[in-house]
Write an enzyme that holds these catalytic residues in place. Structure first.
Site, PDB file in Angstrom:
ATOM      1  N   GLU A   1      25.898 119.785  36.031  1.00 48.01           N
ATOM      2  CA  GLU A   1      27.187 119.285  36.484  1.00 48.01           C
ATOM      3  C   GLU A   1      28.308 120.278  36.180  1.00 48.01           C
ATOM      4  O   GLU A   1      29.262 120.399  36.952  1.00 48.01           O
ATOM      5  CB  GLU A   1      27.491 117.940  35.823  1.00 48.01           C
TER       6      GLU A   1
ATOM      7  N   PRO B   1      11.581 125.896  29.705  1.00 48.41           N
ATOM      8  CA  PRO B   1      11.785 124.465  29.441  1.00 48.41           C
ATOM      9  C   PRO B   1      13.229 124.044  29.711  1.00 48.41           C
ATOM     10  O   PRO B   1      14.164 124.829  29.570  1.00 48.41           O
ATOM     11  CB  PRO B   1      11.445 124.326  27.952  1.00 48.41           C
TER      12      PRO B   1
ATOM     13  N   LEU C   1      19.848 130.451  27.158  1.00 56.48           N
ATOM     14  CA  LEU C   1      20.741 129.608  27.942  1.00 56.48           C
ATOM     15  C   LEU C   1      21.572 130.477  28.878  1.00 56.48           C
ATOM     16  O   LEU C   1      21.926 131.603  28.555  1.00 56.48           O
ATOM     17  CB  LEU C   1      21.673 128.822  27.014  1.00 56.48           C
ATOM     18  N   GLY C   2      21.869 129.939  30.047  1.00 59.66           N
ATOM     19  CA  GLY C   2      22.754 130.623  30.981  1.00 59.66           C
ATOM     20  C   GLY C   2      22.099 131.705  31.816  1.00 59.66           C
ATOM     21  O   GLY C   2      22.805 132.445  32.513  1.00 59.66           O
ATOM     22  N   GLU C   3      20.772 131.811  31.771  1.00 60.72           N
ATOM     23  CA  GLU C   3      20.105 132.884  32.515  1.00 60.72           C
ATOM     24  C   GLU C   3      19.236 132.364  33.661  1.00 60.72           C
ATOM     25  O   GLU C   3      18.412 133.114  34.193  1.00 60.72           O
ATOM     26  CB  GLU C   3      19.245 133.730  31.566  1.00 60.72           C
TER      27      GLU C   3
ATOM     28  N   LEU D   1      17.243 121.980  43.015  1.00 60.38           N
ATOM     29  CA  LEU D   1      16.507 123.163  43.490  1.00 60.38           C
ATOM     30  C   LEU D   1      17.352 124.080  44.374  1.00 60.38           C
ATOM     31  O   LEU D   1      16.861 125.097  44.880  1.00 60.38           O
ATOM     32  CB  LEU D   1      15.228 122.746  44.224  1.00 60.38           C
ATOM     33  N   ILE D   2      18.628 123.732  44.560  1.00 61.03           N
ATOM     34  CA  ILE D   2      19.485 124.535  45.439  1.00 61.03           C
ATOM     35  C   ILE D   2      19.687 125.932  44.866  1.00 61.03           C
ATOM     36  O   ILE D   2      19.690 126.929  45.596  1.00 61.03           O
ATOM     37  CB  ILE D   2      20.826 123.828  45.668  1.00 61.03           C
ATOM     38  N   GLU D   3      19.862 126.024  43.541  1.00 60.69           N
ATOM     39  CA  GLU D   3      20.066 127.325  42.919  1.00 60.69           C
ATOM     40  C   GLU D   3      18.865 128.237  43.155  1.00 60.69           C
ATOM     41  O   GLU D   3      19.019 129.425  43.462  1.00 60.69           O
ATOM     42  CB  GLU D   3      20.312 127.150  41.420  1.00 60.69           C
TER      43      GLU D   3
END
Length: 451
Positions: free
Chosen positions: A75, A289, A337-339, A364-366
């Protein structure tokens, strides 16, 4: 500016809301203990704990900020797209950005500009939500996707804070649950100032709960931005993932949930021929994960099954030589995180976590935006619209179980032309869906400026 809706409540609804408030007050000690446990694995949960209960020792923004609530990581990424579009239309906009999870908070820090404030959304009691609104005094509230809380909505009405649900979605399971608790959910949905929905199906479900749906504007996540830095990083990884001078195929398990890693390992162990085919192809399994607190657990599980595994967090700093095992292992654990954009750019294809157990799947758009085709299981009810679009476009394949997922992955490995078509289908699908951020921003600004 439109004023918050003041829904007429029956005596049963008033009684239900009062009982809900008592219950949420009584559960506060359990929340404190839960935060302490989560904080042992994710220290972010121990940050500013008093804010969870509407208690503040920091300065607030001057009255009139735009408040955006993005509960978690997904989000928050979507919120970033909307926030950029709002800033372009509201010069000098001051942002109050709230979250409920540590991953959402970490991602949200990148969205702040000087003068903005980041905070936790408090536990949903009348007292905590009242203190939250009185402290920050926002001009309006924008809730991302699904976050409708009864006390929060009621307190916004009492404090005359317009509250919008944006990029709104509602799956069939949530709709059935809300209808079962209609005495509680009815006033909450009717009390929203306005709703901007992702799809016609979402709009119909939200309307059935009493929400005022103003428009259907598509999915913000289709506006995901290009990530040249992530693509460059992925190319550097791929250059190191070689066997006998040849680039290794990379199959990602994306945002896996508890139990799915075991399903994958069991499916590989149950079919020796298929497992050998993956080994002969030199496949590198990229395992990411969903929840950071499970990184150690997943590492131990894979290692305990006899697989060689390397953790992303053990990779040397850029410019230093890679250890041999970072290139030669069977499994790479994406414990960072963030990758996710870099992971998707690095993978040839991905198995969609959350879809092989009845958990509703993941966005799954990304993956499609970064050219990574998806193999998804039967459980995608949390993202039904996007999953159906991806399947219809050819950017995703649906299978019955993990065995079917491995068969599909092997089929794509053996038919590179089909894999390339799926990769291009995802890119085309996302390109066609762009523009939602501008539509949402325009609708919100018009509503906020209405007399």
């Amino acid at each position: 500016m439109p004023q918050p809706v003041q829904p007429v409540m029956s005596w049963a609804e008033r009684l239900s809301l009062a009982a809900y408030g008592l219950l949420m007050r009584g559960l506060q000690p359990l929340l404190r203990r839960k935060l302490q446990r989560r904080g042992q694995q994710e220290p972010g949960y121990l940050h500013q704990v008093p804010q969870r209960f509407g208690l503040y020792d920091t300065a607030a923004l001057a009255p009139g900020c735009v408040w955006v609530h993005a509960v978690s990581l997904g989000e928050t990424r979507a919120a970033g797209l909307l926030i950029d579009a709002l800033r372009a239309r509201l010069p000098g906009m001051r942002l109050l950005l709230t979250h409920s999870t540590a991953t959402g908070w970490a991602q949200g820090q990148s969205l702040l500009q000087p003068g903005d404030v980041q905070a936790w959304l408090p536990w949903d009691t009348p007292e905590a939500t009242r203190r939250f609104l009185q402290h920050h005094q926002p001009r309006c509230g924008i809730l991302m996707e699904t976050e409708v809380w009864p006390s929060l909505v009621q307190t916004c009405q009492q404090q005359a804070v317009p509250l919008y649900l944006v990029n709104a979605r509602l799956n069939d399971k949530s709709l059935r649950s809300a209808k079962r608790w209609a005495w509680l959910s009815g006033p909450a949905y009717r009390g929203l100032t306005g709703v901007l929905a992702q799809s016609d199906a979402d709009a119909q479900g939200l309307s059935a709960l009493g929400a005022r749906v103003d428009a259907v504007l598509g999915n913000l996540k289709f506006d995901v931005k290009p990530q040249p830095q992530a693509q460059a990083g992925a190319q550097q990884w791929r250059a190191q993932w070689t066997r006998q001078g040849q680039s290794r195929p990379v199959i990602m398990l994306a945002s896996t949930r508890e139990g799915e890693e075991a399903l994958w390992l069991n499916a590989l162990a149950s079919n020796a021929w298929r497992a050998q085919a993956f080994a002969d192809a030199g496949v590198l399994w990229l395992l990411v994960p969903r929840h950071p607190q499970r990184f150690d657990e997943v590492h131990q599980l894979v290692q305990g099954r006899g697989w060689s595994i390397f953790r992303r967090s053990a990779l040397p700093a850029e410019g230093q030589a890679w250890p041999i095992e970072a290139s030669a292992v069977q499994v790479w654990l994406g414990d960072s995180l963030g990758e996710m954009p870099q992971y998707f750019h690095a993978a040839d294809m991905a198995l969609l976590g959350g879809s092989f157990m009845p958990l509703g799947g993941q966005n799954l758009i990304e993956a499609a935006a970064f050219g990574c085709p998806i193999v998804m299981g039967p459980h995608t009810f949390n993202f039904a619209e996007a999953s159906a679009q991806a399947e219809a476009a050819g950017a995703a394949q649906r299978v019955a179980d993990m065995d079917g997922a491995l068969d599909q992955a092997l089929a794509w490995l053996n038919d590179r032309a089909a894999l390339a078509r799926a990769q291009q289908a995802g890119l085309d699908m996302v390109a066609q869906g762009r523009g939602a951020a501008e539509r949402y921003a325009q609708a919100l600004v018009m509503a906020l400026n209405a007399v």
